[in-house]
Design a protein around this motif. Structure first.
Motif, PDB file in Angstrom:
ATOM      1  N   SER A 116      28.413   2.326 -58.034  1.00  0.00           N
ATOM      2  CA  SER A 116      27.498   2.236 -56.894  1.00  0.00           C
ATOM      3  C   SER A 116      27.710   3.410 -55.937  1.00  0.00           C
ATOM      4  N   TYR A 117      28.944   3.739 -55.737  1.00  0.00           N
ATOM      5  CA  TYR A 117      29.273   4.828 -54.814  1.00  0.00           C
ATOM      6  C   TYR A 117      28.750   6.169 -55.340  1.00  0.00           C
TER       7      TYR A 117
ATOM      8  N   SER B  80      24.866   6.392 -55.033  1.00  0.00           N
ATOM      9  CA  SER B  80      24.409   6.677 -53.670  1.00  0.00           C
ATOM     10  C   SER B  80      24.661   8.133 -53.294  1.00  0.00           C
TER      11      SER B  80
ATOM     12  N   THR C 193      21.586  10.696 -52.338  1.00  0.00           N
ATOM     13  CA  THR C 193      21.614  11.286 -51.001  1.00  0.00           C
ATOM     14  C   THR C 193      21.788  12.797 -51.074  1.00  0.00           C
TER      15      THR C 193
ATOM     16  N   ASN D   9      23.639   8.282 -45.142  1.00  0.00           N
ATOM     17  CA  ASN D   9      22.794   7.219 -45.695  1.00  0.00           C
ATOM     18  C   ASN D   9      23.529   6.374 -46.724  1.00  0.00           C
ATOM     19  N   ALA D  10      24.587   6.990 -47.343  1.00  0.00           N
ATOM     20  CA  ALA D  10      25.318   6.251 -48.370  1.00  0.00           C
ATOM     21  C   ALA D  10      26.490   5.464 -47.799  1.00  0.00           C
TER      22      ALA D  10
ATOM     23  N   ILE E  18      26.075   1.674 -48.173  1.00  0.00           N
ATOM     24  CA  ILE E  18      26.298   1.222 -49.552  1.00  0.00           C
ATOM     25  C   ILE E  18      27.781   1.314 -49.890  1.00  0.00           C
ATOM     26  N   LYS E  19      28.405   2.397 -49.443  1.00  0.00           N
ATOM     27  CA  LYS E  19      29.830   2.571 -49.722  1.00  0.00           C
ATOM     28  C   LYS E  19      30.632   1.452 -49.072  1.00  0.00           C
TER      29      LYS E  19
END
Length: 767
Positions: free
Chosen positions: A29-30, A33, A37, A292-293, A296-297
């Motif tokens: 996931s990281y 993102s 970005t 922006n990430a 999520i991070k």
């Protein structure tokens, strides 16, 4: 054991599964993102940087258009081609005023044309939007490049021909306000290709004005922008220093041709102008890129962290349950280390294999130490006979390490010589000598295993014979050793045709006296070689029987080297030692005493024949004194004369050294007098010129002149600065550069420290 093996495997598999699954999910996931970005940010940044590039190029095109309009201005064309009627003519004032009025409007409507000037060569006048300077130095006083004096300014800009030339970013002072500018330079008319054009237009564009066009990246991301020409010189910097930019360009990890890349903590975007060749770079901090990430991070790592904590708790429980049998096994192995254990196919195989490896390595190490033991023992014996040990404790420790197995409280040191190989040094002879030494040592070891031996050269062996018993007197001990060695020598000759002779020193009663006994044995061996004595000779016998003087070659060489070095005290000590050996330890006949004096005279005459002495004014006097030495009375009288001659010869060496030192210092002074204006003139440069080490040069200069080298250099510079201050055509800053100071502040401090007053006050005092 199978049960514990299954539990260990289940623990390991569950622990890995619990930790890997959430870690992989969070990492994927990281990375997703970041990729999204980064792609969006790069596209936006490239677009923004290209827009800024287009704006800057349009504004530079306006500057070029301005110079072209000036080239088409008929009034300016007429004015710059007029000729002065006389040297006192200041020019057509009306036309100059008219031109100023016509071009002033450009500076009012275009911030890129806010600061410019036109230089008319025929009138030597500088026109600016608000003023006309009939002396260029007046304009230079109010607006000039910080690191460029007036002569350099005129030579580089006024007296050269320029065609759409842009000078990169340089520090500038405008009415006392420091800033940085780029300079657009154009000679008029446009087709001027000669050495000197009639007029030159210079547009000064402030760094802040350029940076305002490139501020979009910094305002949006908080990053930086950097513009440089094709040669790498800075045009504009915003949010980054010149040193940082230079370090980035010089870093091999940074690809200058790549459009986007990560460098340290920044995403660096690079574009290149097709028209000007300028390179535009923008840096976006990783933190801004990842803004922006971050959300999520945060979610990903929160879930991952929780899973890791749960996995650690479960793993701790399983680890505690399975570590108990392993700890019990380790306890048993500590108690039973070295004993055989049954080997099974389970988790204990790893421990058993490692322990076996340790045991095997330990045995190999022990074997290697045993193999090296003879070398260690030989090194110990060489140090012992050479007298290198300082205390009994040190000898005891080294003897224990060498495993000699003996206590050397009392005994004799002897040297056994294998005859018949003198002067022969071929490979075959050396191999034969090695075999002979081996046979000799083995035969001695068979006779008495307590004898310690080490080689002395290719044909001699040093042997240490311990006393048979402590109550035996010296005469009996010597007889016992001779009784031991005579059959040995006969055996060596009959079996191997090897002739062996021996020399022995006086007995030693302590390990510290072994070296003394060894030196006596060496002297006895020298006497035996000289007199061609065979058999076994003792030092106690040669003291009474000696009819030759003592003056070996190594002693003569040491005397020569010490006198050549000017070491008077050591040379006198060597002569004293020779005299003591021949008066106290020997009874020389008058003929031998005279021969000894002749040898000493020969040594001194050898020295005097060398160039260092032959060039001295005292050469003939000292030589005659040496020739006049005779044994007419007590030998102490001769020794006193020898000491005085050595003192004179060492004085000649010292005098020559002093002359050489003075010559070296004079060369240094001449070099400083020629190079004082070089700001890079350092002690290293001076030492390199003198071909001597830096520390040596510094100490030598201080010893000869009584002044530090740095103080002398500063004094030379200040004396020259005082001369230049008498000429008012030079400013203090220009004088500072001429005498080797990059900083005028440092120059003022140094001048006041040396002269007692500031440079300006010194110049006023001359008036």
């Amino acid at each position: 054991m199978n049960k514990h093996s299954r539990i260990f495997r289940s623990f390991l598999i569950s622990y890995i599964v619990i930790l890997i699954i959430p870690s992989l999910a969070g990492y994927m996931s990281y990375r997703t993102s970041i990729a999204v970005t980064q792609s969006i940010s790069i596209e936006n940044s490239v677009t923004l940087l290209q827009k800024s590039q287009q704006m800057l190029e349009r504004r530079m095109a306006e500057v070029e258009g301005f110079t072209r309009q000036l080239a088409l201005n008929q009034d300016l064309y007429v004015l710059m081609n007029q000729k002065k009627r006389s040297s006192s003519d200041d020019g057509n004032v009306y036309d100059i005023w008219k031109i100023m009025k016509e071009v002033m409007v450009f500076s009012q409507t275009n911030d890129f044309l806010k600061n410019y000037y036109i230089y008319l060569r025929n009138y030597n006048v500088v026109l600016t939007p608000g003023s006309a300077y009939f002396r260029p130095e007046h304009y230079y006083d109010s607006a000039h490049y910080t690191k460029m004096n007036m002569l350099q300014w005129k030579s580089l800009i006024m007296d050269n021909t320029h065609s759409r030339e842009v000078m990169p970013l340089k520090p500038f002072s405008l009415n006392g306000n420091p800033t940085s500018v780029i300079s657009y330079m154009q000679s008029l008319p446009l087709d001027s290709f000669g050495e000197q054009a009639p007029a030159t237009v210079v547009v000064l564009i402030d760094q802040k004005t350029i940076a305002s066009l490139l501020s979009g990246v910094q305002e949006r991301y908080g990053g930086w922008t950097y513009v440089s020409n094709a040669e790498g010189d800075a045009i504009s910097m915003l949010g980054i220093g010149e040193q940082e930019a230079s370090a980035m360009n010089a870093d091999s990890a940074f690809n200058k041709e790549k459009q986007s890349q990560f460098y340290k903590d920044d995403l660096v975007i690079t574009t290149r102008s097709a028209s000007t060749g300028w390179i535009y770079r923008a840096g976006i901090p990783r933190s801004a890129l990842m803004e922006n990430a971050n959300y999520i991070k945060y979610i990903s790592w929160s879930v991952t962290g929780a899973a890791l904590i749960i996995g650690l708790v479960v793993g701790w429980i399983l680890s505690r349950r399975n570590s108990a049998p392993i700890n019990r096994l380790l306890g048993v192995m500590r108690e039973q280390f070295g004993k055989d254990e049954p080997i099974g196919r389970n988790e204990y195989d790893f421990l058993q294999g490692n322990i076996s490896t340790i045991i095997t390595s330990n045995r190999a190490l022990e074997q290697e130490l045993n193999r090296q033991l003879p070398l260690i023992r030989d090194a110990f014996l060489k140090r012992l006979v050479a007298g290198e040990f300082q205390t009994l404790e040190e000898i005891a420790a080294a003897a224990s390490q060498a495993d000699t197995g003996l206590s050397l409280n009392e005994g004799y040191v002897g040297i056994l010589h294998i005859h018949g190989y003198a002067g022969l040094d071929s490979v075959e002879i050396l191999n034969e000598l090695s075999a002979a030494r081996l046979l000799l040592r083995q035969s001695l070891r068979d006779i008495d295993g307590r004898i310690l031996m080490t080689d002395l050269g290719s044909d001699r062996v040093v042997a240490i014979f311990p006393a048979v018993c402590e109550t035996t007197d010296e005469q009996t001990s010597r007889a016992n050793i001779e009784q031991l060695l005579e059959p040995f020598a006969a055996l060596m000759f009959s079996e191997y045709k090897i002739t062996v002779t021996g020399s022995f020193g006086d007995p030693f009663t302590s390990e510290m006296e072994v070296s003394r006994s060894y030196e006596q044995a060496k002297e006895t061996m020298g006497y035996a070689d000289y007199t061609q004595r065979k058999g076994f000779l003792w030092y106690a016998n040669i003291r009474q029987e000696s009819a030759t003087y003592y003056y070996p070659l190594d002693m003569e060489l040491r005397l020569i080297s010490t006198v050549r070095a000017g070491e008077e005290a050591e040379a006198k000590r060597i002569v004293g030692s020779v005299m003591q050996q021949n008066t106290e330890d020997r009874e020389l006949s008058p003929e031998m005493a005279n021969q000894l004096i002749v040898e000493l005279k020969g040594t001194l005459l050898k020295l005097l024949d060398q160039k260092a002495f032959a060039e001295s004014e005292q050469f003939e006097e000292v030589k005659n004194r040496v020739l006049e030495i005779q044994l007419a009375g007590a030998i102490d009288t001769v020794r006193g004369e020898l000491d005085r001659i050595i003192e004179a010869m060492c004085g000649m060496i010292t005098s020559k050294k002093n002359d050489l030192h003075i010559k070296t210092v004079e060369q240094i002074k001449q070099f400083i007098a020629q190079q004082y204006g070089d700001s890079e003139l350092t002690l290293y440069r001076i030492a390199e010129q003198a071909e001597r080490p830096e520390k040596y040069i510094s100490q030598l200069f201080k010893e000869v002149t009584g002044t530090n080298l740095s103080d002398h250099l500063e004094k030379v510079r200040m004396d020259r600065a005082a001369e230049l201050l008498q000429d008012k055509s030079f400013t203090v800053d220009e004088i500072a550069l001429q005498v080797g100071y990059n900083s005028s502040h440092s120059f003022r401090r140094a001048f006041k420290r040396v002269m007692g007053v500031a440079p300006s006050a010194y110049r006023q005092s001359l008036d």
